[in-house]
Design a protein around this motif. Structure first.
Motif, PDB file in Angstrom:
ATOM      1  N   ARG A   1      22.719  22.857  -6.247  1.00  0.00           N
ATOM      2  CA  ARG A   1      22.670  22.568  -4.809  1.00  0.00           C
ATOM      3  C   ARG A   1      24.060  22.589  -4.185  1.00  0.00           C
ATOM      4  N   LEU A   2      25.032  21.952  -4.847  1.00  0.00           N
ATOM      5  CA  LEU A   2      26.373  21.868  -4.269  1.00  0.00           C
ATOM      6  C   LEU A   2      27.115  23.201  -4.343  1.00  0.00           C
ATOM      7  N   PHE A   3      26.952  23.941  -5.437  1.00  0.00           N
ATOM      8  CA  PHE A   3      27.582  25.263  -5.521  1.00  0.00           C
ATOM      9  C   PHE A   3      27.008  26.187  -4.446  1.00  0.00           C
ATOM     10  N   ALA A   4      25.711  26.061  -4.169  1.00  0.00           N
ATOM     11  CA  ALA A   4      25.095  26.892  -3.128  1.00  0.00           C
ATOM     12  C   ALA A   4      25.636  26.531  -1.750  1.00  0.00           C
ATOM     13  N   GLU A   5      25.845  25.230  -1.515  1.00  0.00           N
ATOM     14  CA  GLU A   5      26.296  24.774  -0.196  1.00  0.00           C
ATOM     15  C   GLU A   5      27.796  24.934   0.003  1.00  0.00           C
ATOM     16  N   GLN A   6      28.585  24.659  -1.041  1.00  0.00           N
ATOM     17  CA  GLN A   6      30.035  24.569  -0.893  1.00  0.00           C
ATOM     18  C   GLN A   6      30.816  25.609  -1.688  1.00  0.00           C
ATOM     19  N   GLY A   7      30.135  26.344  -2.563  1.00  0.00           N
ATOM     20  CA  GLY A   7      30.838  27.311  -3.392  1.00  0.00           C
ATOM     21  C   GLY A   7      31.487  26.657  -4.595  1.00  0.00           C
ATOM     22  N   VAL A   8      32.280  27.449  -5.316  1.00  0.00           N
ATOM     23  CA  VAL A   8      32.877  26.961  -6.556  1.00  0.00           C
ATOM     24  C   VAL A   8      34.007  25.966  -6.312  1.00  0.00           C
ATOM     25  N   ALA A   9      34.383  25.760  -5.049  1.00  0.00           N
ATOM     26  CA  ALA A   9      35.396  24.746  -4.745  1.00  0.00           C
ATOM     27  C   ALA A   9      34.843  23.334  -4.917  1.00  0.00           C
ATOM     28  N   THR A  10      33.542  23.205  -5.082  1.00  0.00           N
ATOM     29  CA  THR A  10      32.928  21.900  -5.334  1.00  0.00           C
ATOM     30  C   THR A  10      33.613  21.218  -6.510  1.00  0.00           C
ATOM     31  N   THR A  11      33.902  19.940  -6.389  1.00  0.00           N
ATOM     32  CA  THR A  11      34.605  19.228  -7.456  1.00  0.00           C
ATOM     33  C   THR A  11      33.626  18.637  -8.463  1.00  0.00           C
ATOM     34  N   THR A  12      34.135  18.374  -9.661  1.00  0.00           N
ATOM     35  CA  THR A  12      33.296  17.761 -10.692  1.00  0.00           C
ATOM     36  C   THR A  12      32.872  16.357 -10.284  1.00  0.00           C
TER      37      THR A  12
ATOM     38  N   ALA B   1      13.245  23.925  -4.584  1.00  0.00           N
ATOM     39  CA  ALA B   1      14.526  23.776  -3.889  1.00  0.00           C
ATOM     40  C   ALA B   1      15.688  24.148  -4.805  1.00  0.00           C
ATOM     41  N   ASP B   2      15.627  23.730  -6.071  1.00  0.00           N
ATOM     42  CA  ASP B   2      16.688  24.077  -7.010  1.00  0.00           C
ATOM     43  C   ASP B   2      16.768  25.587  -7.210  1.00  0.00           C
ATOM     44  N   GLU B   3      15.619  26.234  -7.305  1.00  0.00           N
ATOM     45  CA  GLU B   3      15.594  27.679  -7.514  1.00  0.00           C
ATOM     46  C   GLU B   3      16.138  28.423  -6.297  1.00  0.00           C
ATOM     47  N   ARG B   4      15.841  27.916  -5.112  1.00  0.00           N
ATOM     48  CA  ARG B   4      16.408  28.529  -3.907  1.00  0.00           C
ATOM     49  C   ARG B   4      17.927  28.378  -3.896  1.00  0.00           C
ATOM     50  N   ALA B   5      18.411  27.248  -4.382  1.00  0.00           N
ATOM     51  CA  ALA B   5      19.858  27.043  -4.446  1.00  0.00           C
ATOM     52  C   ALA B   5      20.498  28.053  -5.389  1.00  0.00           C
ATOM     53  N   VAL B   6      19.881  28.263  -6.550  1.00  0.00           N
ATOM     54  CA  VAL B   6      20.426  29.233  -7.503  1.00  0.00           C
ATOM     55  C   VAL B   6      20.412  30.637  -6.904  1.00  0.00           C
ATOM     56  N   MET B   7      19.359  30.972  -6.170  1.00  0.00           N
ATOM     57  CA  MET B   7      19.301  32.281  -5.520  1.00  0.00           C
ATOM     58  C   MET B   7      20.436  32.448  -4.517  1.00  0.00           C
ATOM     59  N   GLN B   8      20.762  31.372  -3.795  1.00  0.00           N
ATOM     60  CA  GLN B   8      21.873  31.441  -2.851  1.00  0.00           C
ATOM     61  C   GLN B   8      23.187  31.694  -3.588  1.00  0.00           C
ATOM     62  N   ILE B   9      23.350  31.068  -4.741  1.00  0.00           N
ATOM     63  CA  ILE B   9      24.559  31.303  -5.536  1.00  0.00           C
ATOM     64  C   ILE B   9      24.631  32.763  -5.958  1.00  0.00           C
TER      65      ILE B   9
ATOM     66  N   GLN C   1      28.282  39.298  -3.384  1.00  0.00           N
ATOM     67  CA  GLN C   1      29.281  39.696  -2.398  1.00  0.00           C
ATOM     68  C   GLN C   1      30.699  39.602  -2.957  1.00  0.00           C
ATOM     69  N   ARG C   2      30.952  38.567  -3.745  1.00  0.00           N
ATOM     70  CA  ARG C   2      32.302  38.340  -4.267  1.00  0.00           C
ATOM     71  C   ARG C   2      32.189  37.752  -5.673  1.00  0.00           C
ATOM     72  N   PRO C   3      32.012  38.605  -6.687  1.00  0.00           N
ATOM     73  CA  PRO C   3      31.775  38.106  -8.047  1.00  0.00           C
ATOM     74  C   PRO C   3      32.943  37.277  -8.586  1.00  0.00           C
ATOM     75  N   SER C   4      32.619  36.141  -9.154  1.00  0.00           N
ATOM     76  CA  SER C   4      33.616  35.293  -9.799  1.00  0.00           C
ATOM     77  C   SER C   4      33.835  35.773 -11.229  1.00  0.00           C
TER      78      SER C   4
END
Length: 238
Positions: free
Chosen positions: A47-58, A126-134, A140-143
């Protein structure tokens, strides 16, 4: 063909928490009613990676999961390990369903069913939709983490499928046109997985009808057969 469980859900059901070295971490069986820490971390992280990207903190992830700040280190090694697990679970579940698509005894229809139908999920949590957003963000910009997973898990499916198409078209090796054909086949199914929200905006409730996703998948298989046959005939006439 019965509808598949959503990839992320299958991954959660089969998940084993890895340690810092990527191997499953041994430990006591959780007490009845105890929090499933790896699952809680995966859900919060998705959920947080989908909303905030990889800048999300641990710390943000652990707080959202209701766990102490050391939980990610204990179960996944570090944030990259957790991010990899969020991405890898659905990919590994999908490729497990696609396994055997290159069996020479399969008809092309059965090959296309095996490759395309795992994308045709009946319902998405909801979790699956979050993963799809990731995944959409990564396209668009592969990590670096996604790039490594792509090379390990996704690219082999693509190249194996290209060889299968060559066998059915009647050519020795894939060329640019074969790869273009394969991208088109994959895109048909990807949209029903990754672009479901847009489809729901365009045609509300259309995909909610029981059995609709299976019917759509079979239609995509029919169209895929037509595309491959068109390419075969095009080469015969060239």
């Amino acid at each position: 063909m019965p509808a598949s469980k959503p990839p992320a859900r299958r991954a959660r059901e089969a998940s084993v928490a890895p340690g810092a070295d990527g191997a499953p971490r041994a430990g006591r069986r959780p007490r009845q009613g105890a929090v499933d820490a790896p699952a809680a971390l995966l859900s919060a992280a998705a959920r947080l990676f989908a909303e905030q990207g990889v800048a999300t903190t641990t710390r943000e992830i652990c707080a959202a999961a209701g766990l102490n700040a050391g939980a990610i280190h204990y179960h996944f090694g570090d944030k990259d390990g957790l991010y990899r697990a969020v991405l890898a679970g659905p990919i590994e579940a999908m490729t497990a369903e696609q396994a055997g698509f290159d069996d020479p005894s399969l008809s092309l229809r059965d090959v296309l069913r095996r490759v395309l139908m795992p994308f045709m999920t009946e319902d998405i949590s909801a979790d699956e939709r979050a993963v799809m957003q990731i995944f959409l963000n990564e396209m668009q910009r592969p990590s670096p983490v996604f790039t490594q997973l792509f090379r390990e898990l996704i690219a082999p499916i693509h190249h194996g499928m290209a060889q299968v198409l060559c066998r059915h078209i009647g050519i020795p090796a894939p060329d640019a046109a074969v790869h273009q054909l394969l991208y088109g086949l994959q895109a048909m199914a990807h949209d029903y997985c990754l672009s479901r929200s847009l489809m729901e905006l365009m045609t509300p409730h259309w995909l909610d009808e029981p059995g609709q996703m299976e019917a759509v998948g079979e239609r995509l298989v029919d169209w895929g057969l037509a595309l491959v046959e068109h390419e075969r005939r095009r080469r015969c006439l060239a």
